[in-house]
Design a protein around this motif. Sequence first.
Motif, PDB file in Angstrom:
ATOM      1  N   THR A  10     -34.556 -55.060   6.192  1.00  0.00           N
ATOM      2  CA  THR A  10     -35.186 -54.389   7.322  1.00  0.00           C
ATOM      3  C   THR A  10     -34.930 -55.184   8.592  1.00  0.00           C
ATOM      4  O   THR A  10     -34.975 -56.408   8.583  1.00  0.00           O
ATOM      5  N   LEU A  11     -34.704 -54.485   9.711  1.00  0.00           N
ATOM      6  CA  LEU A  11     -34.559 -55.135  11.010  1.00  0.00           C
ATOM      7  C   LEU A  11     -35.935 -55.409  11.605  1.00  0.00           C
ATOM      8  O   LEU A  11     -36.828 -54.563  11.544  1.00  0.00           O
ATOM      9  N   THR A  12     -36.080 -56.581  12.206  1.00  0.00           N
ATOM     10  CA  THR A  12     -37.317 -56.903  12.912  1.00  0.00           C
ATOM     11  C   THR A  12     -37.256 -56.301  14.306  1.00  0.00           C
ATOM     12  O   THR A  12     -36.247 -55.698  14.704  1.00  0.00           O
ATOM     13  N   THR A  18     -33.185 -60.599   7.156  1.00  0.00           N
ATOM     14  CA  THR A  18     -32.935 -61.613   6.147  1.00  0.00           C
ATOM     15  C   THR A  18     -31.835 -61.094   5.234  1.00  0.00           C
ATOM     16  O   THR A  18     -31.889 -59.950   4.786  1.00  0.00           O
ATOM     17  N   VAL A  19     -30.852 -61.921   4.971  1.00  0.00           N
ATOM     18  CA  VAL A  19     -29.778 -61.528   4.051  1.00  0.00           C
ATOM     19  C   VAL A  19     -30.367 -61.594   2.640  1.00  0.00           C
ATOM     20  O   VAL A  19     -30.844 -62.641   2.211  1.00  0.00           O
ATOM     21  N   VAL A  23     -26.961 -60.707  -1.999  1.00  0.00           N
ATOM     22  CA  VAL A  23     -25.813 -60.824  -1.092  1.00  0.00           C
ATOM     23  C   VAL A  23     -25.468 -62.292  -0.880  1.00  0.00           C
ATOM     24  O   VAL A  23     -24.299 -62.685  -0.909  1.00  0.00           O
ATOM     25  N   ARG A  24     -26.487 -63.123  -0.676  1.00  0.00           N
ATOM     26  CA  ARG A  24     -26.242 -64.569  -0.484  1.00  0.00           C
ATOM     27  C   ARG A  24     -25.539 -65.157  -1.695  1.00  0.00           C
ATOM     28  O   ARG A  24     -24.607 -65.950  -1.556  1.00  0.00           O
ATOM     29  N   LYS A  31     -27.466 -72.218   3.869  1.00  0.00           N
ATOM     30  CA  LYS A  31     -28.078 -72.310   5.192  1.00  0.00           C
ATOM     31  C   LYS A  31     -27.029 -72.721   6.214  1.00  0.00           C
ATOM     32  O   LYS A  31     -26.179 -73.562   5.952  1.00  0.00           O
ATOM     33  N   ARG A  32     -27.085 -72.095   7.376  1.00  0.00           N
ATOM     34  CA  ARG A  32     -26.203 -72.366   8.527  1.00  0.00           C
ATOM     35  C   ARG A  32     -24.781 -71.833   8.335  1.00  0.00           C
ATOM     36  O   ARG A  32     -23.939 -72.020   9.198  1.00  0.00           O
TER      37      ARG A  32
END
Length: 109
Positions: A10-12, A18-19, A23-24, A31-32
């Motif tokens: 969801t878009l804020t 958040t990915v 997917v991550r 991170k980064r």
Amino acid sequence: MAATLEAESTLTDRYQTTVPETVRRALQLGKRDKIHYTIRPGGEVVLSRAEPTQPADPVLGAFLGFLAQDIAQHPERLQAIDASLVQRLQALSEGVDIDLDAALSADDE
């Protein structure tokens, strides 16, 4: 054939998201890390892991880390550059053309 994974986020209010973990993991993101977006003509968006353009220089990184630590521990050691030194440096480098994007010669490597 590999299974297709799907995920949703969801878009804020600030257009951030958040990915999702799936997917991550699939892209091996940490991170980064940077994400590359490819937008296809039909509106399909492909996410991939962005590869760093240049490998980090471990010696330069260590030196910059040393400087950052020293500045943080001893801010009283910082001094402003004297105006006369700036003028002297400008006079010494006047008329010298440098292309910072040009490759180094074999002698300079």
